[in-house]
Design a protein around this motif. Structure first.
Motif, PDB file in Angstrom:
ATOM      1  N   GLN A  83       0.867  -1.167   0.000  1.00 34.48           N
ATOM      2  CA  GLN A  83       0.000   0.000   0.000  1.00 34.48           C
ATOM      3  C   GLN A  83       0.912   1.229   0.000  1.00 34.48           C
ATOM      4  N   PHE A  84       0.439   2.284  -0.652  1.00 27.15           N
ATOM      5  CA  PHE A  84       1.206   3.519  -0.756  1.00 27.15           C
ATOM      6  C   PHE A  84       0.458   4.586   0.023  1.00 27.15           C
ATOM      7  N   VAL A  85       1.073   5.063   1.109  1.00 30.06           N
ATOM      8  CA  VAL A  85       0.382   5.988   2.021  1.00 30.06           C
ATOM      9  C   VAL A  85       1.233   7.243   2.247  1.00 30.06           C
ATOM     10  N   ASN A  86       0.613   8.244   2.847  1.00 27.42           N
ATOM     11  CA  ASN A  86       1.279   9.494   3.240  1.00 27.42           C
ATOM     12  C   ASN A  86       1.957  10.202   2.087  1.00 27.42           C
ATOM     13  N   LEU A  87       1.274  10.291   0.944  1.00 23.46           N
ATOM     14  CA  LEU A  87       1.836  11.021  -0.193  1.00 23.46           C
ATOM     15  C   LEU A  87       1.784  12.508   0.134  1.00 23.46           C
ATOM     16  N   ARG A  88       2.957  13.102   0.290  1.00 24.04           N
ATOM     17  CA  ARG A  88       3.045  14.523   0.661  1.00 24.04           C
ATOM     18  C   ARG A  88       3.763  15.277  -0.440  1.00 24.04           C
ATOM     19  N   SER A  89       3.268  16.483  -0.726  1.00 22.12           N
ATOM     20  CA  SER A  89       3.945  17.287  -1.755  1.00 22.12           C
ATOM     21  C   SER A  89       4.579  18.521  -1.158  1.00 22.12           C
TER      22      SER A  89
END
Length: 161
Positions: free
Chosen positions: A155-161
């Motif tokens: 799972q891919f979580v905490n995508l921050r820009s």
């Protein structure tokens, strides 16, 4: 700096629901009538006791189907070896894999480096953090990992820009 985390988490409530559905189906199926079969959920494993090898395989297939129907990948199951039990029965312990091991983490980091994108990957406990200057590079890494054949559910979580 944009970043995201790669994790492998299993929703234990969904596993519990799948185990309960498997128990109900085994109790109702005609080919299991008159035999002793048990399925139990422990803290981090599923224990199956079946009357014979054929019934064990059938229960495992039912369990896999129930997991898939509930949105869980069968990759989260780590099958132990079959052990003989009393009265010619067979027992198998199936561990539920939570988190990304160090070896799998190293494999993921290698896969990410092989993409030749300008991102950095580091192993943090049971997850992998990927950072880069462009969010587009991070999204390309996510797509590359989704396409890769990895032994664990990611799972891919905490995508921050």
């Amino acid at each position: 700096m944009p970043s995201f985390d790669i994790v492998s988490k299993v929703d234990m409530q969904e596993v519990d629901n799948a185990v309960n559905q498997t128990i109900k189906e085994v109790e109702q199926r005609f080919d299991f009538k008159g035999t002793h079969n048990e399925i139990s959920l422990e803290k981090d494993a599923i224990l199956i006791l079946a009357a014979d090898d054929y019934k064990l395989q059938a229960i495992v297939e039912i369990l896999r189907g129930k997991l898939v129907r509930r949105g869980l990948s069968p990759k989260c199951l780590d099958f132990g070896k079959k052990e003989p039990a009393s009265h010619m029965a067979v027992r198998q312990r199936i561990a539920i894999v939570q988190g990304i091991s160090k070896e799998k983490g190293k494999d993921l980091v290698k896969l990410i480096k092989d993409t030749k994108l300008k991102v950095q990957a580091q192993i943090m406990d049971d997850q992998v953090r990927v950072t880069g200057k462009k969010i587009d590079d991070l999204q390309e890494v996510i797509q590359a990992l989704k396409g890769a054949d990895v032994d664990v559910e990611l799972q891919f979580v905490n995508l921050r820009s």
